[in-house]
Motif scaffolding. Structure first.
Motif, short mmCIF file in Angstrom:
data_model
loop_
_atom_site.label_atom_id
_atom_site.label_comp_id
_atom_site.label_asym_id
_atom_site.label_seq_id
_atom_site.Cartn_x
_atom_site.Cartn_y
_atom_site.Cartn_z
N THR A 490 0.83 -1.09 -0.09
CA THR A 490 0.01 0.06 0.22
C THR A 490 0.84 1.27 -0.05
O THR A 490 0.49 2.23 -0.78
CB THR A 490 -1.02 0.11 1.40
OG1 THR A 490 -1.75 -1.10 1.26
CG2 THR A 490 -1.64 1.26 1.30
N PHE A 509 -1.56 -1.69 -6.04
CA PHE A 509 -2.98 -1.88 -5.75
C PHE A 509 -3.60 -3.02 -6.20
O PHE A 509 -4.69 -3.63 -5.40
CB PHE A 509 -3.75 -0.62 -5.94
CG PHE A 509 -3.19 0.72 -5.41
CD1 PHE A 509 -2.69 0.62 -4.21
CD2 PHE A 509 -3.21 1.84 -6.23
CE1 PHE A 509 -2.08 1.90 -3.74
CE2 PHE A 509 -2.52 3.08 -5.73
CZ PHE A 509 -2.12 2.92 -4.22
N ILE A 512 -2.78 -6.02 -4.04
CA ILE A 512 -3.65 -5.97 -2.84
C ILE A 512 -4.89 -6.52 -3.02
O ILE A 512 -5.49 -7.29 -2.34
CB ILE A 512 -3.58 -4.49 -2.06
CG1 ILE A 512 -2.17 -4.09 -1.69
CG2 ILE A 512 -4.32 -4.64 -0.99
CD1 ILE A 512 -2.28 -2.57 -1.47
N ARG A 557 -8.13 1.39 2.09
CA ARG A 557 -7.15 2.29 1.99
C ARG A 557 -6.56 2.35 0.62
O ARG A 557 -6.49 3.00 -0.29
CB ARG A 557 -5.96 2.35 2.90
CG ARG A 557 -4.86 3.44 2.92
CD ARG A 557 -3.68 3.29 3.76
NE ARG A 557 -2.56 3.83 3.62
CZ ARG A 557 -1.40 3.81 4.18
NH1 ARG A 557 -1.47 2.72 4.99
NH2 ARG A 557 -0.42 4.55 3.83
N ALA A 558 -6.20 0.81 0.20
CA ALA A 558 -5.63 0.59 -1.41
C ALA A 558 -6.79 0.92 -2.21
O ALA A 558 -6.44 1.28 -3.28
CB ALA A 558 -5.37 -1.00 -1.18
#
Length: 829
Positions: A490, A509, A512, A557-558
């Protein structure tokens, strides 16, 4: 008609099955080919060969062969079962379930097909279908406890608690001999049944069951905790008090036990004297106990708080406990406590106590009191509720002078410089802290994190490489991917995003996103493993956790960062689709070179793809079903060159809106995506959801105006029904007020709030282009607002950059004067 095999060939077919199960794939293929020489259309053999080929990585060929097998023998349950296994291997569970159901109709007694179907049903959360499958499995093999437990779990997850309890009770009644006291599976089943009773709200029955069936249970701690809980809920104060005291005897540092004891004793929350007496009792009983001394600080006030806090702080500072501030910062929500704590520490320093404490010395040092006190004050003035960075730096320097080898002190110094906005200095000092203890993984990761915040990606990889496996192919970054180190990916992605390296940022991203997919899929094996091992309570907790997996802050968040990048790609596509700043001012020659490079990379990727198609992936060794695949887009160039950024953004956005509906950031991101896709109903839904969460949010205001402008422009093109729904639901704007007046009223109302003022000015820019010069000047004036935060100033800078405003340098200079250490406001070279 299906071909019939001779006895010899039937034996050979069994060899094919065993070879597959033993992962001897070459032998299996050879045996299958022997059968097919004489029986070219034998469906079961074709199906088994397809299954083996899939295990060798030849997925496309396996599917093609499986379809041939079905054409040869549509009524073979083996062919349909294999077809389902192939779909399961490529994660298409819906198609796999269809194939399994067809196979089960052909062979209703097949335990293997039934089990595979049940596992997919629970994976897909088809609880009704799972109940049916589990009932069928129980009827065929009712002597196995797992089948009873699995049916109970199926009812439980479907919300049928009484039925789940009844299944477990029925099984218990079938037992002729009581299970052994050391039987772990029975022990867990008893506790699981007890939890079912409690979930129904019958605490007396749950307590009775606990006292009888759970008397000799192996999980003694759970028994004691549940008994205390049930007694409290039933109002049996004396017994509950005794139960919680027994728990505190086991673990005197657990806050939950103290809370339970206070509740059981029915002490009024306002009776501070009685509450403190409870904690004082255990503080006296356990001289080294921390919880009994710290917890009273939560509810005490005035002189009582000052006296108790003074004793606690003296005790902690005398010992030089580094976590003293971390233990107390939650009290800072109270202004009185926020002012009292540092004054007590200052008194501790002034009294000379810090220079002559009676505690045993650590590592031969003279005193830890003074350095610990300075460390506390440095953290106090660095904390966002009491921030004074100059004082924080002054105190941390004093602490470092006393203990120059303290890793904690250097870490805090780096954090202070981070708050100043000087990411380079913060990274440099955190690296110094790391060198003080090369064996500490925590400081290693902190140093890497600060390097990433300073956009030192290669240095961060090197730092992390000190604790990764040296033999990993691909180096430290590959190992971090294998270890699913989400925080690093991240931070790395956000660092590349700041640098304008869109492809690499999207690459991180997307990694993730894939990791969360893996976590989603990893539960598959636990559906059978947990039942086999009898770990039912942990299994149910895992299922519930998986259901909320995408709510995790790491994913949020990602995903928000990825959506933001896709929005920028939509608004301003990259000139060449490669990494680098998305700036239209770059030289034409540079663009031409980059485009040529991108074409070469694309042609190379096509050639490699063709080569792989002609010569499919081969396992590196016999039985290796997961050969390493070469990354054909290491720099994310293909991701950055997307022609449909909004479609790609939906991949990240959909789980956010589904699983985090109460996240205002998710709703704001949803509006931004839908308004660009001209999905006005969906954009309105996000806007209304964000407004319901925080009607005064700055983004809600600007998005309301933008929605109205977009609607006025495209209203005529919308279907009448859609227009009617929007008109009835869109009530955020007063009908009698113009957009300009609405925005001016907002600016007047929030003239003392920098972030809302910026939102209003952004809206003014849209509404009145002729006022652009004065609007730009007003953005600069935002810096004069009292208590304007550096983060808000950064938003103002980015706003002027997006406008390509002539006031940008004036804003930058004013901000640099206000925050001289912040690198973000430094003049661009």
């Amino acid at each position: 008609m299906p071909q019939v095999l001779s006895a010899k060939e039937r034996s050979l077919f069994q060899t094919v099955v065993r070879n597959y199960e033993d992962k001897q794939y070459k032998k299996g293929i050879k045996a299958a080919d022997q059968i097919l020489k004489k029986n070219a259309k034998h469906g079961d053999t074709l199906a088994m060969k397809a299954l083996i080929m899939n295990s060798q990585g030849k997925t496309e060929e396996a599917f093609a062969l499986a379809k041939v097998a079905l054409q040869c023998d549509m009524k073979s349950h083996v062919c349909w079962h294999v077809y389902g296994l192939l779909w399961r291997a490529v994660k298409n569970f819906e198609e796999a379930i269809k194939a399994y159901k067809f196979a089960l109709r052909l062979e209703p007694e097949s335990a293997q097909i039934q089990r595979d179907l049940a596992l997919l049903q629970i994976q897909m959360r088809d609880y009704q279908g799972y109940i049916v499958s589990r009932k069928s499995m129980l009827q065929s093999r009712s002597h196995i406890r797992q089948n009873w437990t699995a049916l109970a779990v199926a009812h439980h997850l479907n919300g049928e608690l009484a039925e789940a309890e009844g299944v477990l009770t029925t099984y218990e009644e079938t037992l002729k001999n009581p299970p052994s006291k050391t039987d772990f599976e029975n022990s867990e089943a008893v506790m699981y049944k007890n939890s079912l009773i409690a979930e129904q709200g019958d605490y007396q029955k749950a307590l009775d069951h606990l006292e009888s069936a759970g008397k000799h249970n192996l999980d003694r701690l759970a028994i004691l905790e549940l008994r205390a809980t049930y007694l409290t809920k039933l109002g049996k104060k004396e017994e509950a008090t005794k139960a919680y005291r027994a728990l505190i005897e086991r673990n005197s540092e657990y806050k939950k036990y103290y809370d339970g004891l206070v509740e059981a004793m029915a002490i009024d929350a306002a009776d501070h004297k009685a509450l403190k007496a409870v904690y004082d009792e255990y503080a006296e009983k356990y001289p080294r106990n921390d919880a009994a001394r710290r917890l009273p600080l939560d509810f005490l006030d005035g002189d009582d708080f000052r006296e108790t806090a003074d004793k606690y702080i003296h005790r902690m500072l005398d010992k030089g406990v580094p976590s003293t501030f971390a233990n107390l910062k939650h009290l800072y929500s109270s202004s009185f406590k926020r002012e009292t704590l540092p004054s007590l520490v200052q008194q501790y320093i002034n009294s000379g106590k810090s220079e002559a404490n009676e505690e045993p010395k650590r590592n031969g040092d003279t005193s830890k009191g003074a350095s610990s006190a300075y460390y506390f004050l440095a953290q106090h003035y660095s904390y966002y509720l009491s921030r004074d960075l100059d004082k924080a730096l002054e105190y941390i320097e004093k602490a470092i002078d006393l203990e120059p080898q303290s890793v904690d002190f250097h870490m805090t110094k780096a954090r202070i410089w981070k708050h100043y906005g000087d990411s380079h200095k913060a990274s440099e000092i955190m690296e110094q802290a790391r060198t003080l203890d090369n064996r500490d993984r925590h400081i290693n990761t902190k140093a890497a994190k600060y390097q990433l915040r300073n956009n030192e990606n290669e240095a961060a990889i090197k730092t992390m490489g000190m604790f990764t496996r040296a033999e990993t192919v691909g180096g430290p970054l590959a190992d971090l991917h294998d270890m699913q180190c989400v925080w690093f990916l991240t931070e790395d992605g956000q660092s590349y995003a700041r640098q304008g390296k869109v492809g690499l940022a999207l690459k991180r991203f997307m990694s993730i996103y894939n990791i969360f997919d893996v976590w989603q899929e990893d539960q598959f094996d636990f559906h059978s493993f947990s039942l086999r091992k009898g770990q039912i309570r942990a299994y149910v907790d895992m299922i519930r956790w998986e259901d909320k997996l995408r709510e995790h802050p790491f994913y949020t968040r990602a995903a928000l960062s990825a959506v933001d990048l896709y929005l920028k790609l939509h608004d301003k596509p990259l000139a060449n689709g490669t990494n680098g700043a998305a700036d239209g001012d770059e030289d034409a020659s540079e663009r031409k070179k980059a485009a040529k490079k991108a074409r070469k990379e694309a042609q190379k990727a096509e050639r490699e793809a063709l080569a792989r198609k002609n010569e499919p992936n081969k396992a590196t060794k016999e039985g290796d079903s997961d050969p390493k695949k070469k990354d054909d887009d290491p720099d994310g160039a293909k991701l950055a060159a997307t022609t449909e950024p909004m479609t790609d953004a939906m991949k990240f956005l959909t789980p956010l809106l589904q699983f985090s509906p109460n996240s205002i950031d998710a709703q704001i991101a949803g509006f931004e995506v839908y308004i660009r896709r001209k999905k006005y109903l969906l954009a309105l839904r996000c806007l209304l959801a964000a407004s319901a969460l925080d009607n005064e949010h700055s983004k809600v205001h600007s998005q309301t105006i933008r929605f109205k402008l977009a609607l006025d422009k495209d209203l005529a093109t919308l279907p009448p029904k859609v227009a009617e729904i929007i008109k009835s639901e869109f009530t955020l704007l007063p009908e009698s007020v113009s957009l300009t007046q609405f925005n001016n009223d907002y600016l007047s109302k929030y003239e003392d709030c920098a972030r809302r003022t910026l939102s209003g000015l952004s809206a003014r820019k849209l509404l009145a282009h002729d006022l652009a010069p004065s609007t730009d000047a007003d953005v600069v004036k935002v810096l004069k607002i009292d208590n304007v935060a550096m983060e808000e100033a950064v938003e103002g800078l980015e706003l002027l950059q997006s406008w390509k405003s002539g006031a940008l340098e004036a804003f930058r200079k004013a901000a640099a004067a206000k925050w001289p250490n912040a690198t973000v406001f430094a003049a661009s070279s």
